[in-house]
Design a protein around this motif. Structure first.
Motif, mmCIF file in Angstrom:
data_model
loop_
_atom_site.group_PDB
_atom_site.id
_atom_site.type_symbol
_atom_site.label_atom_id
_atom_site.label_comp_id
_atom_site.label_asym_id
_atom_site.label_seq_id
_atom_site.Cartn_x
_atom_site.Cartn_y
_atom_site.Cartn_z
ATOM 1 N N SER A 272 8.688 9.269 -39.676
ATOM 2 C CA SER A 272 9.107 9.590 -41.038
ATOM 3 C C SER A 272 10.625 9.547 -41.127
ATOM 4 O O SER A 272 11.316 10.064 -40.240
ATOM 5 C CB SER A 272 8.592 10.983 -41.433
ATOM 6 N N PHE A 273 11.128 8.936 -42.169
ATOM 7 C CA PHE A 273 12.581 8.905 -42.378
ATOM 8 C C PHE A 273 12.877 8.472 -43.805
ATOM 9 O O PHE A 273 12.001 7.956 -44.503
ATOM 10 C CB PHE A 273 13.263 7.951 -41.386
ATOM 11 N N THR A 274 14.085 8.682 -44.228
ATOM 12 C CA THR A 274 14.578 8.092 -45.472
ATOM 13 C C THR A 274 15.739 7.194 -45.078
ATOM 14 O O THR A 274 16.723 7.670 -44.501
ATOM 15 C CB THR A 274 15.049 9.175 -46.457
ATOM 16 N N GLY A 275 15.600 5.908 -45.360
ATOM 17 C CA GLY A 275 16.641 4.995 -44.915
ATOM 18 C C GLY A 275 16.281 3.549 -45.158
ATOM 19 O O GLY A 275 15.507 3.221 -46.059
ATOM 20 N N PRO A 276 16.820 2.651 -44.324
ATOM 21 C CA PRO A 276 16.675 1.221 -44.590
ATOM 22 C C PRO A 276 15.364 0.637 -44.069
ATOM 23 O O PRO A 276 14.813 1.101 -43.071
ATOM 24 C CB PRO A 276 17.861 0.615 -43.841
ATOM 25 N N ALA A 277 14.907 -0.400 -44.737
ATOM 26 C CA ALA A 277 13.705 -1.130 -44.318
ATOM 27 C C ALA A 277 13.824 -2.557 -44.823
ATOM 28 O O ALA A 277 14.494 -2.828 -45.825
ATOM 29 C CB ALA A 277 12.455 -0.473 -44.878
ATOM 30 N N ILE A 278 13.147 -3.460 -44.115
ATOM 31 C CA ILE A 278 13.093 -4.849 -44.569
ATOM 32 C C ILE A 278 11.742 -5.083 -45.233
ATOM 33 O O ILE A 278 10.698 -4.815 -44.632
ATOM 34 C CB ILE A 278 13.264 -5.835 -43.396
ATOM 35 N N PHE A 279 11.790 -5.546 -46.467
ATOM 36 C CA PHE A 279 10.571 -5.959 -47.156
ATOM 37 C C PHE A 279 10.363 -7.454 -46.901
ATOM 38 O O PHE A 279 11.265 -8.262 -47.148
ATOM 39 C CB PHE A 279 10.695 -5.727 -48.666
ATOM 40 N N ALA A 406 18.624 -7.578 -36.839
ATOM 41 C CA ALA A 406 19.772 -7.012 -36.124
ATOM 42 C C ALA A 406 20.604 -6.144 -37.062
ATOM 43 O O ALA A 406 21.124 -5.088 -36.668
ATOM 44 C CB ALA A 406 20.621 -8.137 -35.528
ATOM 45 N N THR A 407 20.723 -6.587 -38.317
ATOM 46 C CA THR A 407 21.477 -5.802 -39.299
ATOM 47 C C THR A 407 20.781 -4.472 -39.561
ATOM 48 O O THR A 407 21.431 -3.432 -39.701
ATOM 49 C CB THR A 407 21.614 -6.588 -40.617
ATOM 50 N N LEU A 408 19.437 -4.517 -39.612
ATOM 51 C CA LEU A 408 18.687 -3.274 -39.812
ATOM 52 C C LEU A 408 18.841 -2.357 -38.596
ATOM 53 O O LEU A 408 19.054 -1.157 -38.741
ATOM 54 C CB LEU A 408 17.205 -3.601 -40.051
ATOM 55 N N GLY A 409 18.733 -2.921 -37.417
ATOM 56 C CA GLY A 409 18.868 -2.120 -36.191
ATOM 57 C C GLY A 409 17.633 -1.296 -35.917
ATOM 58 O O GLY A 409 16.828 -1.607 -35.054
ATOM 59 N N SER A 410 17.437 -0.228 -36.708
ATOM 60 C CA SER A 410 16.294 0.657 -36.523
ATOM 61 C C SER A 410 15.719 1.003 -37.891
ATOM 62 O O SER A 410 16.470 1.310 -38.818
ATOM 63 C CB SER A 410 16.745 1.939 -35.804
ATOM 64 N N GLY A 411 14.404 0.928 -38.002
ATOM 65 C CA GLY A 411 13.771 1.237 -39.292
ATOM 66 C C GLY A 411 12.381 0.664 -39.351
ATOM 67 O O GLY A 411 11.621 0.755 -38.374
ATOM 68 N N LEU A 412 12.046 0.062 -40.471
ATOM 69 C CA LEU A 412 10.680 -0.427 -40.700
ATOM 70 C C LEU A 412 10.735 -1.834 -41.274
ATOM 71 O O LEU A 412 11.554 -2.122 -42.162
ATOM 72 C CB LEU A 412 9.971 0.517 -41.682
ATOM 73 N N TRP A 413 9.862 -2.722 -40.771
ATOM 74 C CA TRP A 413 9.678 -4.053 -41.349
ATOM 75 C C TRP A 413 8.332 -4.030 -42.051
ATOM 76 O O TRP A 413 7.302 -3.799 -41.416
ATOM 77 C CB TRP A 413 9.720 -5.122 -40.257
ATOM 78 N N ILE A 414 8.327 -4.239 -43.377
ATOM 79 C CA ILE A 414 7.119 -4.059 -44.186
ATOM 80 C C ILE A 414 6.513 -5.421 -44.500
ATOM 81 O O ILE A 414 7.103 -6.234 -45.215
ATOM 82 C CB ILE A 414 7.460 -3.310 -45.504
ATOM 83 N N GLY A 415 5.320 -5.651 -43.944
ATOM 84 C CA GLY A 415 4.675 -6.951 -44.148
ATOM 85 C C GLY A 415 3.991 -7.074 -45.487
ATOM 86 O O GLY A 415 4.144 -8.067 -46.196
ATOM 87 N N SER A 435 2.808 -3.939 -40.903
ATOM 88 C CA SER A 435 4.214 -3.542 -40.802
ATOM 89 C C SER A 435 4.561 -3.108 -39.378
ATOM 90 O O SER A 435 3.678 -2.731 -38.601
ATOM 91 C CB SER A 435 4.495 -2.394 -41.778
ATOM 92 N N PHE A 436 5.854 -3.147 -39.075
ATOM 93 C CA PHE A 436 6.299 -2.909 -37.701
ATOM 94 C C PHE A 436 7.463 -1.927 -37.665
ATOM 95 O O PHE A 436 8.355 -1.980 -38.522
ATOM 96 C CB PHE A 436 6.764 -4.224 -37.064
ATOM 97 N N ALA A 437 7.439 -1.067 -36.651
ATOM 98 C CA ALA A 437 8.632 -0.271 -36.356
ATOM 99 C C ALA A 437 9.699 -1.220 -35.809
ATOM 100 O O ALA A 437 9.389 -2.121 -35.027
ATOM 101 C CB ALA A 437 8.302 0.794 -35.318
ATOM 102 N N VAL A 438 10.940 -1.020 -36.214
ATOM 103 C CA VAL A 438 12.046 -1.855 -35.728
ATOM 104 C C VAL A 438 12.950 -0.987 -34.857
ATOM 105 O O VAL A 438 13.374 0.095 -35.268
ATOM 106 C CB VAL A 438 12.847 -2.457 -36.904
ATOM 107 N N LYS A 439 13.178 -1.463 -33.624
ATOM 108 C CA LYS A 439 14.051 -0.758 -32.681
ATOM 109 C C LYS A 439 15.014 -1.767 -32.066
ATOM 110 O O LYS A 439 14.576 -2.854 -31.658
ATOM 111 C CB LYS A 439 13.222 -0.143 -31.537
#
Lengths: 492, 468
Positions: A272-279, A406-415, A435-439
């Motif tokens: 759980s977080f509030t922050g950046p994600a890639i759609f 790489a710009t996201l770094g850490s967050g969520l990639w939403i498929g 969707s994928f966790a991004v690390k």
């Protein structure tokens, strides 16, 4: 917004006996782009029925009338449970009859659809439409549009697509299935299809519009998952639509589907977080572009059902965010030389560099707003015209997928997004699927039971980057988009 | 019309054939902000033909109700099936046989739809729209739509089905949009049933629906977002309906099962709390007028009541004639086609949890920390039994007391885990999912419901703006 179906895509080369302008924007000269004699004959026959119904409606008391005719031929092959299920063929005609009684402030409208062209059925439909008009309430916006010059658009008809048989469709479906299964036996196809269609539309109105048009399309798709013992992956799907025979590549779709389905095995909890994600392009379309397209509808604006109603000329999104609608795109799945009311489509910058530029209108919405119609009437024989977009393109950025991660770094990639978008308020909440966790700038693992929520109009100014990799989603071209400020809730 | 189909069958030999003549007449009236936006009538009529040849299916259709046209469609379907058979590796199971119903089957209707004229229906929609608009100072926009499907079908198959079906399904939806300081909130109230006006307005009048939509939209303007996370929740009957339809019903459709859904191989196994008995029925059990009533399905099979889960044990899948043959069971009457030019697919009808013994008041009083979720919107199911659905209203429960309205949210979880967590099942039963359509390549009118239940699931948290 990816709403185009095999049948509704069936529009293309123009034959306009009243208003065709010289020159063909983007027209191609390949022999297989030219309508066959049979297609020309079908256009003429459909237009003749429209003319006949139009005359009868006026004779029966309509002060204005519009008849939209369709003739569609389709051939489909279907897959089910990792096998060919069957094949289907159809050839149908349909007519939508709009009549207006009275004039000015006393104008009343009625509409009837019928999928038969015998005289008795058409007469019954005219009578039904007139009965509805007489029972309806008056509105001076009930009016038809005046003719405008219409130009042909290239790349919408391909004789080689028209010539595809049921055996051809079955062969393509089998190749797509085999390509998916060859990747890995754990890939399970729940269902799939190859749908070939060509169709004619014709329009006759009492204002003097007389148009006909024929086009072709082929759509294909797969739906299913990967299964590894007790590990059943999340549903995955691919769907493609093209008009150009040379662009058919069912094997590529099969391979892509398989790889995506396999990647969803062994999901783990997210965080759980509030922050950046890639759609992904599909997720951005399902959430953001769905709300935006509803909110630039001029009719929704006038009715107070758009968050953008007072924002014309104002910044509504981050700099660089440019959204264009273009119904004249050669070969575009949403392209056609004229709209549901007979007006030419056009290219419209909806949002330019983050600033809201235009709303869109059909004839009635335009009349109510005191503006000219913009050629954005959508619909079919079964519906009254309504406001709708055509081919939508979000201008891509410069970062490839790896650089975006790489710009996201850490967050969520939403498929994909599976949830609810309130197109009025812009509030959305739903499950992040595929969707994928991004690390560390890489997609690390597929997540499960991960919910996302936010407000489209609050988040548009927080678009950080748009990727360079543009994806065509039937009628929408969209890159992946990095957005900050998303609320993510992960299950256990 | 049955004569036409029988004549066509008599002139055809060889493949197994199913002929379905479907004459659909539909009307709809839409009023927005006091203006009649659309009133329309449609007639979509024709014959759909399915052929089964050498282990594969073919389908064709015609809108011409004449013998030569039907014979051409039979020929096209047969050729399509043959083309598919050439591409198949394994032959599909031939349709199972069963005793077929015969005669005319008419869905029950209290106060037929024809009792109101078109003008009366337009007036009703205007009145309902006006009621929503007048129900609050913050209401800036309103709309109301009435629609009805009037269906008449004739089905004949080469192995003996002969049936005539008459069915009516009306629906009313009312929306109110409230605005304050540039923020917009909306609420939709809807009802959809099988039958007539007596069924459509049996639970509440159109005015009551309009007033509730306006009040909820207004209240949502000042309603806070909820905190997300795994929570104990009480689901209202409409939300229970969405849960059983999305989370369980799709998973046990036998075509999904054969593709490897999470319900595959689980027959006879415990998949839910012992308090849960879950069924799908073509009839309107417990309360009249359910929106998915199907007396005879589109393969000519009498619609059965299927007990999917009995006291927590998975007992049955939902079948058409092909999957019934594959599994060696009787078809359940779940094959449905939306219109004549659609092929029948396995679909739900009316899906529900049977009522239990706990009153809602005591269920709330017995909840220390949780949410009451009301107002089913939409939902989806996944192959792995993960579901999501959206609810419009959430009310906190703290130490047995119900709190004020919060904004709606999305709920997710693994369907079987959620059903295992059910620890209370209510007494009051309602159908409440009859408006709108279920989509599976083609639409279908379905309904779902049940009593209130208490279980555990994951809820989405509030918006980013609220969180920061």
């Amino acid at each position: 917004m990816a709403k185009t179906s095999a049948m509704s895509m069936a529009r293309s080369t123009v034959m306009n006996t009243a208003t065709t302008a010289p020159g063909a924007q983007g027209a191609m000269t390949r022999p297989h782009d030219e309508p066959t004699t049979l297609a020309r004959q079908t256009e003429q026959e459909t237009l003749d029925v429209c003319d006949t119904v139009l005359r009868r409606a006026l004779d029966k008391g309509a002060t204005q009338a519009e008849v939209w005719g369709e003739h569609a031929v389709s051939t489909n092959a279907s897959l089910e449970q990792n096998e060919l299920k069957g094949a289907a063929t159809a050839e149908h005609a349909a007519f939508g009859i709009r009549v207006i009684t009275g004039t000015g402030a006393d104008a009343r409208v009625g509409f009837c659809y019928v999928n038969r062209k015998d005289s008795a059925s058409l007469n019954e439909a005219i009578d039904d439409a007139l009965a509805i008009a007489r029972a309806s309430s008056p509105d001076e916006a009930n009016d038809l549009v005046d003719p405008r010059p219409v130009r042909p658009i290239g790349g919408l008809l391909d004789r080689r697509v028209v010539a595809l048989s049921a055996d051809d469709a079955v062969g393509l479906a089998a190749r797509m299935l085999q390509a998916a299964r060859d990747i890995d036996a754990r890939v399970s196809i729940d269902s799939g299809y190859v749908a070939v269609a060509h169709g004619t539309v014709a329009l006759a109105t009492s204002r003097g519009i007389r148009l006909a048009d024929t086009d072709s399309s082929i759509l294909w798709g797969l739906f299913g998952m990967a299964v590894d013992g007790d590990d059943v992956g999340s549903f995955e799907n691919v769907s493609e639509a093209v008009r150009d025979f040379d662009a058919i590549d069912v094997e590529a779709s099969g391979r892509e589907f398989a790889q995506r389905a396999l990647s969803l095995l062994k999901p783990r909890a997210g965080r759980s977080f509030t922050g950046p994600a890639i759609f992904s392009p599909a997720a951005f379309d399902e959430v953001f572009l769905a709300a935006l397209s509803a909110s630039v509808d001029g009719d929704a604006v006038r009715k107070g059902k758009s968050r953008l109603k007072d924002k014309l000329g104002a910044r509504i999104a981050a700099r660089g965010f440019t959204l264009v609608d273009d119904g004249t795109l050669p070969g575009g799945n949403g392209s056609a030389p004229f709209d549901r009311e007979g007006l030419p489509h056009r290219r419209t910058v909806l949002v330019g560099d983050g600033v809201l530029h235009h709303f869109v209108y059909d004839g009635r919405a335009a009349k109510r707003a005191g503006r000219p119609p913009t050629g954005h009437a959508e619909g079919s024989a079964r519906t009254l015209p309504g406001v709708g977009l055509t081919n939508v393109r979000l201008q891509p950025g410069t970062l490839d997928d790896d650089a975006l991660l790489a710009t996201l770094g850490s967050g969520l990639w939403i498929g994909r997004f599976s949830g609810d978008v309130d197109e009025v308020s812009g509030d959305f909440s739903g499950v992040a699927k595929a969707s994928f966790a991004v690390k560390g700038g890489r997609r690390a693992w597929p997540v499960q039971e991960t919910l996302i929520a936010g407000n489209v109009f609050d988040l548009l100014p927080r678009v950080v980057e748009r990727g360079a990799n543009l994806r065509r989603l039937v009628t929408v071209d969209c890159p992946p988009v990095l957005v900050d400020g998303l609320k993510v809730t992960a299950g256990p | 019309m049955l004569d036409l189909l029988e004549s066509a069958l008599a002139r055809s030999s060889g493949p197994w054939l199913e002929l379905r003549l479907h004459d659909r007449r539909a009307r709809s009236v839409l009023v927005e902000d006091g203006v009649l936006e659309a009133a329309r009538a449609t007639r979509h009529c024709g014959v759909g033909v399915r052929a089964f040849v050498d282990g594969a299916w073919g389908f064709a259709s015609t809108s011409e109700l004449l013998l030569p046209a039907v014979l051409r469609a039979i020929d096209a379907a047969t050729r399509a099936a043959a083309a598919a058979a050439r591409g198949r590796k394994v032959k599909a199971a031939a349709p199972s046989s069963c005793p077929f119903p015969s005669g005319t089957w008419t869905s029950p209707a209290r106060v037929p739809l024809s009792s109101l004229s078109l003008s009366d229906k337009i007036a009703l929609v205007h009145q309902t729209d006006a009621a929503a608009k007048a129900a609050g100072a913050h209401i800036t926009s309103s709309s109301c739509k009435y629609s009805e499907l009037v269906d008449e079908k004739w089905i004949a198959t080469s192995d003996g089905a002969r049936v005539h079906i008459i069915d009516t399904k009306p629906e009313l939806r009312v929306q109110a949009v409230a605005e304050r300081a540039g923020e917009l909130q909306s609420c939709v109230e809807a009802a959809g049933h099988t039958g007539g006006f007596g069924d459509l307005f049996a639970r509440r009048s159109a005015d009551e629906m309009a007033i509730r939509a306006a009040k909820t939209a207004t209240d949502l303007l000042r309603a806070p977002y909820i905190d997300g996370g795994k929570q104990q929740v009480i689901l209202s009957p409409d939300v229970v309906g969405l849960l059983v339809h999305e989370a369980i019903g799709h998973t046990v459709e036998a075509d999904f099962v054969l593709a490897g859904s999470a319900a595959a191989g689980k027959l006879g196994q415990p998949v839910a709390s012992e308090l849960v008995t879950l069924c799908d029925s073509g009839e309107s059990e417990y309360a009249p007028g359910a929106g998915g009533v199907v007396l005879v399905d589109d393969e000519g099979v009498a619609a059965q009541r299927v007990t999917i889960i009995e006291r927590g044990i998975l007992k049955s899948y939902l079948h058409n004639r092909e999957t019934a043959a594959h599994f060696g069971v009787a078809p359940t009457g779940n094959a449905r086609a939306f219109e004549f030019d659609n092929e029948p697919l396995i679909r739900m009808r009316n899906t529900y949890i049977e009522p239990g013994t706990t009153e809602l008041a005591s269920m709330i009083a017995d909840t220390d920390d949780g949410w009451l979720l009301v107002g089913a919107k939409n939902g989806q199911a996944d192959a792995n039994a993960e579901f999501m659905f959206v609810v419009g209203e959430a009310y906190p429960i703290t130490r047995g007391r119900l709190g004020a309205l919060h904004r709606g949210t999305t709920i997710t979880g693994n369907a079987f885990d959620v059903l295992r967590s059910v620890d209370r099942v209510g007494t009051h039963f309602a159908w409440d999912l009859g408006s709108g359509y279920c989509g599976k390549g083609q639409p279908a009118k379905v309904d779902a419901g049940g009593p209130h239940i208490r279980c555990t699931a994951v809820l989405a948290g509030g918006s980013s703006a609220d969180a920061e």
